[in-house]
Design an enzyme around this catalytic site. Structure first.
Site, PDB file in Angstrom:
ATOM      1  N   GLY A  58     -10.711   7.595   7.128  1.00  0.00           N
ATOM      2  CA  GLY A  58     -11.807   8.463   7.533  1.00  0.00           C
ATOM      3  C   GLY A  58     -13.083   7.762   7.939  1.00  0.00           C
ATOM      4  O   GLY A  58     -14.019   8.402   8.430  1.00  0.00           O
ATOM      5  N   LYS A 117       0.871  -1.171   0.000  1.00  0.00           N
ATOM      6  CA  LYS A 117       0.000   0.000   0.000  1.00  0.00           C
ATOM      7  C   LYS A 117       0.910   1.224   0.000  1.00  0.00           C
ATOM      8  O   LYS A 117       1.657   1.452   0.952  1.00  0.00           O
ATOM      9  CB  LYS A 117      -0.904   0.011   1.231  1.00  0.00           C
ATOM     10  CG  LYS A 117      -1.754   1.271   1.330  1.00  0.00           C
ATOM     11  CD  LYS A 117      -2.496   1.339   2.653  1.00  0.00           C
ATOM     12  CE  LYS A 117      -3.085   2.726   2.863  1.00  0.00           C
ATOM     13  NZ  LYS A 117      -3.685   2.894   4.202  1.00  0.00           N
ATOM     14  N   ASN A 125      -9.066   1.285  10.180  1.00  0.00           N
ATOM     15  CA  ASN A 125      -8.256   0.931  11.335  1.00  0.00           C
ATOM     16  C   ASN A 125      -8.800   1.592  12.594  1.00  0.00           C
ATOM     17  O   ASN A 125      -9.325   0.940  13.491  1.00  0.00           O
ATOM     18  CB  ASN A 125      -6.798   1.331  11.087  1.00  0.00           C
ATOM     19  CG  ASN A 125      -5.829   0.845  12.151  1.00  0.00           C
ATOM     20  OD1 ASN A 125      -4.651   0.681  11.877  1.00  0.00           O
ATOM     21  ND2 ASN A 125      -6.265   0.579  13.370  1.00  0.00           N
ATOM     22  N   THR A 126      -8.697   2.929  12.652  1.00  0.00           N
ATOM     23  CA  THR A 126      -9.044   3.653  13.871  1.00  0.00           C
ATOM     24  C   THR A 126     -10.485   3.431  14.302  1.00  0.00           C
ATOM     25  O   THR A 126     -10.777   3.391  15.500  1.00  0.00           O
ATOM     26  CB  THR A 126      -8.784   5.165  13.678  1.00  0.00           C
ATOM     27  OG1 THR A 126      -7.446   5.346  13.210  1.00  0.00           O
ATOM     28  CG2 THR A 126      -8.962   5.920  14.983  1.00  0.00           C
TER      29      THR A 126
END
Length: 255
Positions: free
Chosen positions: A184, A96, A205-206
Protein backbone atom coordinates in the site's frame (compact mmCIF):
# COMPACT_ATOMS: atom_id res chain seq x y z
CA UNK A 1 20.91 -2.33 11.62
CA UNK A 2 17.85 -4.38 10.70
CA UNK A 3 18.13 -7.83 12.29
CA UNK A 4 16.00 -10.73 11.05
CA UNK A 5 16.72 -14.02 12.82
CA UNK A 6 20.52 -14.28 12.80
CA UNK A 7 21.03 -11.93 9.83
CA UNK A 8 21.79 -8.23 9.83
CA UNK A 9 21.14 -5.64 7.12
CA UNK A 10 22.26 -2.04 6.76
CA UNK A 11 19.26 -1.05 4.62
CA UNK A 12 15.77 -0.99 6.10
CA UNK A 13 14.17 -0.84 2.65
CA UNK A 14 13.04 -4.18 1.19
CA UNK A 15 12.21 -4.05 -2.51
CA UNK A 16 9.87 -6.10 -4.64
CA UNK A 17 10.93 -7.08 -8.14
CA UNK A 18 7.67 -7.33 -10.10
CA UNK A 19 6.09 -5.25 -12.88
CA UNK A 20 9.10 -3.17 -13.94
CA UNK A 21 9.04 -1.83 -17.52
CA UNK A 22 12.19 -3.81 -18.37
CA UNK A 23 14.94 -5.90 -16.83
CA UNK A 24 17.35 -3.01 -17.32
CA UNK A 25 15.16 -0.51 -15.43
CA UNK A 26 14.57 -3.11 -12.74
CA UNK A 27 18.31 -3.60 -12.31
CA UNK A 28 18.95 0.16 -12.13
CA UNK A 29 16.12 0.69 -9.63
CA UNK A 30 17.36 -2.11 -7.39
CA UNK A 31 20.83 -0.56 -7.43
CA UNK A 32 19.49 2.95 -6.72
CA UNK A 33 17.44 1.72 -3.76
CA UNK A 34 20.52 0.25 -2.07
CA UNK A 35 18.20 -2.42 -0.72
CA UNK A 36 19.82 -5.64 0.46
CA UNK A 37 16.67 -7.78 0.51
CA UNK A 38 14.76 -8.46 -2.70
CA UNK A 39 11.43 -10.22 -2.73
CA UNK A 40 9.74 -12.00 -5.62
CA UNK A 41 6.82 -14.33 -6.28
CA UNK A 42 8.05 -17.90 -6.67
CA UNK A 43 5.11 -18.73 -8.94
CA UNK A 44 6.12 -16.02 -11.40
CA UNK A 45 9.75 -17.09 -11.60
CA UNK A 46 11.12 -19.48 -14.20
CA UNK A 47 13.20 -21.24 -11.58
CA UNK A 48 13.59 -24.54 -13.38
CA UNK A 49 13.37 -23.29 -16.99
CA UNK A 50 16.83 -22.13 -18.03
CA UNK A 51 15.63 -21.16 -21.50
CA UNK A 52 13.24 -18.55 -20.08
CA UNK A 53 14.31 -15.02 -18.98
CA UNK A 54 14.92 -14.67 -15.27
CA UNK A 55 15.64 -11.41 -13.46
CA UNK A 56 17.99 -13.18 -11.06
CA UNK A 57 20.43 -13.59 -13.93
CA UNK A 58 20.66 -9.80 -14.23
CA UNK A 59 21.82 -9.28 -10.64
CA UNK A 60 24.99 -9.80 -8.65
CA UNK A 61 23.40 -12.17 -6.15
CA UNK A 62 26.36 -11.90 -3.78
CA UNK A 63 25.06 -8.41 -2.91
CA UNK A 64 21.49 -9.41 -2.05
CA UNK A 65 19.46 -11.66 0.20
CA UNK A 66 16.53 -13.16 -1.67
CA UNK A 67 13.12 -13.27 -0.01
CA UNK A 68 10.82 -15.56 -2.01
CA UNK A 69 7.12 -15.03 -1.35
CA UNK A 70 4.11 -17.29 -1.69
CA UNK A 71 1.97 -14.84 -3.70
CA UNK A 72 -0.87 -16.64 -5.44
CA UNK A 73 -1.50 -19.01 -2.55
CA UNK A 74 -5.04 -19.12 -1.19
CA UNK A 75 -4.55 -21.86 1.38
CA UNK A 76 -1.89 -22.73 3.91
CA UNK A 77 -1.16 -25.93 2.01
CA UNK A 78 -0.46 -24.00 -1.20
CA UNK A 79 1.80 -21.56 0.62
CA UNK A 80 3.80 -24.39 2.19
CA UNK A 81 4.23 -26.12 -1.20
CA UNK A 82 5.47 -22.89 -2.79
CA UNK A 83 7.90 -22.27 0.07
CA UNK A 84 9.32 -25.78 -0.24
CA UNK A 85 9.72 -25.30 -4.00
CA UNK A 86 11.73 -22.14 -3.39
CA UNK A 87 13.95 -23.88 -0.87
CA UNK A 88 14.45 -26.91 -3.12
CA UNK A 89 15.61 -24.64 -5.94
CA UNK A 90 18.46 -23.38 -3.76
CA UNK A 91 16.94 -20.03 -2.86
CA UNK A 92 17.11 -18.47 0.59
CA UNK A 93 15.41 -20.30 3.48
CA UNK A 94 13.70 -17.02 4.41
CA UNK A 95 10.12 -16.94 3.15
CA UNK A 96 7.49 -14.23 3.03
CA UNK A 97 4.20 -15.98 3.74
CA UNK A 98 1.42 -14.48 1.65
CA UNK A 99 -1.99 -16.16 1.65
CA UNK A 100 -4.67 -14.03 0.04
CA UNK A 101 -8.22 -14.33 1.32
CA UNK A 102 -9.98 -11.88 -1.01
CA UNK A 103 -9.27 -11.51 -4.72
CA UNK A 104 -10.67 -8.00 -4.90
CA UNK A 105 -8.96 -6.37 -1.93
CA UNK A 106 -5.96 -8.74 -1.87
CA UNK A 107 -6.17 -8.75 1.90
CA UNK A 108 -4.56 -11.73 3.64
CA UNK A 109 -6.45 -14.68 5.08
CA UNK A 110 -5.69 -14.61 8.81
CA UNK A 111 -6.50 -18.25 9.54
CA UNK A 112 -4.53 -19.66 6.62
CA UNK A 113 -1.62 -17.29 7.32
CA UNK A 114 -1.39 -18.60 10.89
CA UNK A 115 -1.53 -22.22 9.70
CA UNK A 116 1.08 -21.73 6.99
CA UNK A 117 3.41 -19.85 9.32
CA UNK A 118 3.20 -22.55 11.98
CA UNK A 119 3.97 -25.33 9.49
CA UNK A 120 6.89 -23.49 7.91
CA UNK A 121 8.39 -22.72 11.31
CA UNK A 122 8.26 -26.43 12.08
CA UNK A 123 10.03 -27.05 8.76
CA UNK A 124 12.89 -24.76 9.79
CA UNK A 125 12.13 -21.73 7.62
CA UNK A 126 12.78 -18.12 8.61
CA UNK A 127 9.18 -16.91 8.42
CA UNK A 128 8.01 -13.38 7.63
CA UNK A 129 4.20 -13.35 7.31
CA UNK A 130 2.31 -10.67 5.40
CA UNK A 131 -0.69 -9.82 7.53
CA UNK A 132 -3.32 -7.15 8.02
CA UNK A 133 -3.02 -4.40 10.62
CA UNK A 134 -4.91 -6.60 13.11
CA UNK A 135 -3.15 -6.14 16.44
CA UNK A 136 -4.32 -9.44 17.93
CA UNK A 137 -3.35 -11.43 14.83
CA UNK A 138 0.10 -9.86 14.90
CA UNK A 139 0.50 -10.97 18.51
CA UNK A 140 -0.63 -14.52 17.71
CA UNK A 141 1.88 -14.73 14.85
CA UNK A 142 4.65 -13.58 17.15
CA UNK A 143 3.61 -16.16 19.74
CA UNK A 144 4.05 -18.83 17.07
CA UNK A 145 7.67 -17.75 16.71
CA UNK A 146 7.76 -15.86 13.41
CA UNK A 147 10.93 -13.89 12.75
CA UNK A 148 9.24 -10.65 11.65
CA UNK A 149 5.72 -9.32 11.21
CA UNK A 150 4.70 -7.58 7.98
CA UNK A 151 1.43 -5.68 8.42
CA UNK A 152 -0.03 -3.95 5.39
CA UNK A 153 -0.40 -0.18 5.33
CA UNK A 154 -3.31 -0.60 2.89
CA UNK A 155 -4.24 -3.11 0.15
CA UNK A 156 -1.44 -4.41 -2.08
CA UNK A 157 -0.67 -2.06 -4.96
CA UNK A 158 -3.34 0.46 -3.92
CA UNK A 159 -0.91 3.29 -3.17
CA UNK A 160 -3.25 4.53 -0.42
CA UNK A 161 -0.46 4.76 2.12
CA UNK A 162 -1.02 4.21 5.83
CA UNK A 163 -4.76 4.02 6.46
CA UNK A 164 -4.64 3.02 10.12
CA UNK A 165 -1.54 4.43 11.83
CA UNK A 166 -3.00 3.71 15.27
CA UNK A 167 -3.13 -0.04 14.68
CA UNK A 168 0.35 -0.04 13.18
CA UNK A 169 1.68 1.81 16.21
CA UNK A 170 0.03 -0.75 18.53
CA UNK A 171 1.63 -3.61 16.59
CA UNK A 172 5.03 -1.91 16.70
CA UNK A 173 4.70 -1.16 20.42
CA UNK A 174 3.91 -4.76 21.40
CA UNK A 175 6.28 -6.56 19.03
CA UNK A 176 9.56 -8.09 20.11
CA UNK A 177 10.44 -9.04 16.54
CA UNK A 178 10.98 -6.64 13.61
CA UNK A 179 7.87 -5.00 12.16
CA UNK A 180 8.18 -4.34 8.43
CA UNK A 181 5.34 -2.33 6.92
CA UNK A 182 4.34 -4.04 3.70
CA UNK A 183 1.83 -3.17 0.95
CA UNK A 184 0.00 0.00 0.00
CA UNK A 185 2.96 2.40 0.16
CA UNK A 186 2.49 4.96 -2.61
CA UNK A 187 5.03 7.71 -2.05
CA UNK A 188 8.20 8.54 -0.14
CA UNK A 189 5.98 10.36 2.36
CA UNK A 190 4.25 7.07 3.20
CA UNK A 191 7.56 5.25 3.65
CA UNK A 192 8.91 7.98 5.91
CA UNK A 193 5.70 7.97 7.97
CA UNK A 194 5.90 4.21 8.50
CA UNK A 195 9.42 4.60 9.82
CA UNK A 196 8.44 7.58 11.99
CA UNK A 197 5.85 5.34 13.65
CA UNK A 198 8.72 3.09 14.72
CA UNK A 199 8.63 0.39 12.05
CA UNK A 200 11.87 -1.52 11.61
CA UNK A 201 11.59 -1.50 7.84
CA UNK A 202 9.40 -0.98 4.79
CA UNK A 203 8.74 -3.36 1.91
CA UNK A 204 7.38 -1.91 -1.32
CA UNK A 205 7.16 -2.71 -5.01
CA UNK A 206 4.50 -0.93 -7.06
CA UNK A 207 5.41 2.51 -5.70
CA UNK A 208 8.75 2.11 -7.47
CA UNK A 209 7.99 -0.15 -10.44
CA UNK A 210 4.87 1.85 -11.37
CA UNK A 211 6.43 5.30 -11.00
CA UNK A 212 7.10 7.49 -14.03
CA UNK A 213 10.79 7.14 -13.24
CA UNK A 214 11.34 3.95 -11.21
CA UNK A 215 15.05 4.58 -10.74
CA UNK A 216 14.55 8.04 -9.24
CA UNK A 217 11.67 6.78 -7.11
CA UNK A 218 13.83 3.95 -5.77
CA UNK A 219 16.39 6.52 -4.71
CA UNK A 220 13.67 8.69 -3.13
CA UNK A 221 12.37 5.71 -1.15
CA UNK A 222 15.86 4.98 0.13
CA UNK A 223 16.19 8.50 1.51
CA UNK A 224 12.61 8.48 2.86
CA UNK A 225 13.20 5.33 4.87
CA UNK A 226 16.46 6.72 6.23
CA UNK A 227 14.86 10.08 7.11
CA UNK A 228 11.89 8.43 8.80
CA UNK A 229 14.14 6.23 10.89
CA UNK A 230 16.29 9.18 11.96
CA UNK A 231 13.17 11.17 12.81
CA UNK A 232 11.85 8.34 14.96
CA UNK A 233 15.13 8.00 16.83
CA UNK A 234 15.43 11.77 17.28
CA UNK A 235 11.93 12.03 18.74
CA UNK A 236 9.41 14.47 17.34
CA UNK A 237 8.03 17.35 19.40
CA UNK A 238 4.57 16.87 20.92
CA UNK A 239 1.63 18.37 19.04
CA UNK A 240 -0.09 21.34 20.70
CA UNK A 241 -3.27 23.24 19.99
CA UNK A 242 -1.63 26.65 20.10
CA UNK A 243 1.54 28.23 18.83
CA UNK A 244 4.61 28.50 21.06
CA UNK A 245 7.29 31.06 20.26
CA UNK A 246 10.69 29.60 19.53
CA UNK A 247 12.50 32.64 20.98
CA UNK A 248 12.74 32.85 24.80
CA UNK A 249 11.18 35.76 26.70
CA UNK A 250 14.22 36.13 28.98
CA UNK A 251 16.70 38.73 27.89
CA UNK A 252 14.31 40.19 25.33
CA UNK A 253 15.24 43.70 24.18
CA UNK A 254 12.90 46.43 25.29
CA UNK A 255 12.19 48.82 22.42
Amino acid sequence: MLKIADRQFSSRLLLGTGKYPSFEIQKEAVSASESEILTFAVRRMNIFEESQPNFLEQLDLSRYTLLPNTAGAKTAEEAVRIAKLAKASGLCDMIKVEVIGCDRSLLPDPVETLKASETLLEEGFIVLPYTSDDVVLARKLEELGVHAIMPGASPIGSGQGIINPLNLSFIIEQAKVPVIVDAGIGSPKDAAYAMELGADGVLLNTAVSGAKDPVQMAKAMKFAVEAGRLGYLAGRIPEKNYGIASSPEEGKLTI
